[in-house]
Design an enzyme around this catalytic site. Structure first.
Site, short mmCIF file in Angstrom:
data_model
loop_
_atom_site.label_atom_id
_atom_site.label_comp_id
_atom_site.label_asym_id
_atom_site.label_seq_id
_atom_site.Cartn_x
_atom_site.Cartn_y
_atom_site.Cartn_z
N HIS A 101 -6.91 -5.77 2.16
CA HIS A 101 -5.81 -5.19 2.94
C HIS A 101 -5.28 -6.27 3.89
O HIS A 101 -6.07 -6.93 4.59
CB HIS A 101 -6.31 -4.05 3.84
CG HIS A 101 -6.81 -2.84 3.12
ND1 HIS A 101 -6.06 -1.70 2.98
CD2 HIS A 101 -8.01 -2.57 2.53
CE1 HIS A 101 -6.77 -0.77 2.35
NE2 HIS A 101 -7.96 -1.27 2.06
N GLN A 109 -14.76 2.41 0.86
CA GLN A 109 -13.90 1.99 -0.25
C GLN A 109 -13.59 3.23 -1.09
O GLN A 109 -14.51 3.96 -1.48
CB GLN A 109 -14.62 0.94 -1.11
CG GLN A 109 -13.74 0.41 -2.25
CD GLN A 109 -14.45 -0.64 -3.11
OE1 GLN A 109 -15.61 -0.98 -2.87
NE2 GLN A 109 -13.74 -1.13 -4.10
N ASP A 124 0.86 -1.18 0.00
CA ASP A 124 0.00 0.00 0.00
C ASP A 124 0.90 1.24 0.00
O ASP A 124 1.89 1.31 0.73
CB ASP A 124 -0.90 0.01 1.24
CG ASP A 124 -2.04 1.01 1.12
OD1 ASP A 124 -3.20 0.58 1.10
OD2 ASP A 124 -1.76 2.23 1.02
N ILE A 125 0.57 2.20 -0.83
CA ILE A 125 1.40 3.40 -0.98
C ILE A 125 1.33 4.27 0.29
O ILE A 125 2.25 5.05 0.56
CB ILE A 125 0.94 4.19 -2.24
CG1 ILE A 125 2.05 5.04 -2.80
CG2 ILE A 125 -0.31 4.98 -2.00
CD1 ILE A 125 1.75 5.61 -4.18
N HIS A 163 -9.94 -4.99 -3.36
CA HIS A 163 -8.61 -5.23 -2.78
C HIS A 163 -8.77 -5.68 -1.33
O HIS A 163 -9.60 -5.16 -0.60
CB HIS A 163 -7.72 -3.99 -2.87
CG HIS A 163 -8.37 -2.74 -2.39
ND1 HIS A 163 -9.27 -2.03 -3.14
CD2 HIS A 163 -8.25 -2.06 -1.22
CE1 HIS A 163 -9.69 -0.98 -2.47
NE2 HIS A 163 -9.08 -0.98 -1.29
N ASN A 168 -12.79 -3.21 2.35
CA ASN A 168 -13.79 -2.14 2.43
C ASN A 168 -14.62 -2.27 1.15
O ASN A 168 -14.13 -2.00 0.05
CB ASN A 168 -13.10 -0.78 2.50
CG ASN A 168 -12.27 -0.63 3.77
OD1 ASN A 168 -12.65 -1.15 4.83
ND2 ASN A 168 -11.16 0.06 3.69
P1 AMP Z 1 -9.85 1.54 0.44
O1 AMP Z 1 -10.43 1.70 -0.94
O2 AMP Z 1 -10.31 2.60 1.41
O3 AMP Z 1 -10.02 0.17 1.00
O4 AMP Z 1 -8.27 1.76 0.35
C1 AMP Z 1 -7.57 2.01 -0.83
C2 AMP Z 1 -6.13 1.81 -0.51
O5 AMP Z 1 -5.37 1.89 -1.70
C3 AMP Z 1 -5.56 2.90 0.43
O6 AMP Z 1 -5.00 2.24 1.58
C4 AMP Z 1 -4.51 3.60 -0.41
O7 AMP Z 1 -3.40 4.03 0.33
C5 AMP Z 1 -4.16 2.54 -1.43
N1 AMP Z 1 -3.67 3.07 -2.70
C6 AMP Z 1 -4.23 4.02 -3.48
N2 AMP Z 1 -3.50 4.21 -4.60
C7 AMP Z 1 -2.45 3.35 -4.53
C8 AMP Z 1 -1.33 3.08 -5.38
N3 AMP Z 1 -1.15 3.73 -6.51
N4 AMP Z 1 -0.46 2.13 -4.99
C9 AMP Z 1 -0.63 1.47 -3.81
N5 AMP Z 1 -1.66 1.68 -2.97
C10 AMP Z 1 -2.56 2.61 -3.32
#
Ligand code: AMP
Ligand code: ZN
Length: 149
Positions: free
Chosen positions: A102, A94, A30-31, A100, A87
C-alpha cells in the site's frame, strides 16, 4: 491463480485503474482508498504472502513503492508524505492473499481526513487521480534525467 482478484487484474479479467505496469509489477488504485491516490503495487506472479515472495521481486516491489511515494509529492496531488505498508498474513489483517504494497499519500495536518477516509474508504475521481500520479512519475523521471545530464 484462479480465484485471486489481483491475478485477475494482472490478466485483464477484472477492472482496475492502472498507474503503471512492467514485466514484473502492476500498480493500480485501491478500490476503497483511505486517502486520495492510495495505490497498491503487486507482483504479477502470484505469491500469497511474504513467505512465498521471491526476495528480489520484493525489492523491486519496494523500489516502485519508493518511486510512487516520490511521485505523489509532485504535481497535482502535492502530498507531503506517504505511508508504505504491507499487511502480511491474516494475523496482520491481510484480506487479499496476493502480496501488495500500500502507498497511502499523506498531507500535513490531515489526521482528521485520514481518520474519516479510514472509515469511509470512498473513491476520489479515480481517472483524474491516476493521471495526477502518472504525471508525478513523469516529473520524477525528468528530474532524474536532469541530474544525470
Ligand atoms: P489488505 O489485504 O488488508 O492489505 O488490503 C487489501 C486491499 O485491497 C484493500 O485496501 C482493498 O480496498 C483493496 N482491494 C480489494 N479488491 C480490490 C480491487 N478489485 N481493486 C482494487 N483494490 C482492491
Ligand atoms: Zn494472485
Amino acid at each position: 491463480m484462479s480465484g485471486c482478484i489481483f491475478c485477475r487484474i494482472v490478466g485483464g479479467d477484472a477492472p482496475a485503474t492502472k498507474i503503471f505496469e512492467d514485466d514484473l509489477l502492476v500498480a493500480f488504485l485501491d478500490i476503497r482508498p483511505i486517502t486520495r491516490g492510495h495505490t497498491l503495487v503487486i507482483p504479477k506472479s502470484h505469491a500469497a504472502d511474504l513467505d512465498e515472495l521471491d526476495p528480489a521481486l520484493g525489492a523491486r516491489l519496494f523500489a516502485f513503492g519508493h518511486r510512487l511515494a516520490k511521485a505523489v509529492r509532485r504535481g497535482e496531488l502535492g502530498a507531503d508524505g506517504a505511508n508504505l505498508v504491507i499487511n502480511d498474513g491474516r494475523a496482520a489483517f491481510q484480506t487479499v492473499h496476493h502480496v501488495h504494497l500500500h502507498v497511502v499519500p499523506r498531507w500535513k495536518g490531515d489526521t482528521l481526513t485520514f481518520a474519516k477516509g479510514f472509515v469511509l474508504r470512498r473513491p476520489h475521481d479515480p481517472e483524474r487521480t491516476a493521471a495526477a500520479i502518472r504525471a508525478g512519475l513523469d516529473r520524477l523521471a525528468d528530474e532524474e534525467e536532469e541530474t544525470t545530464a
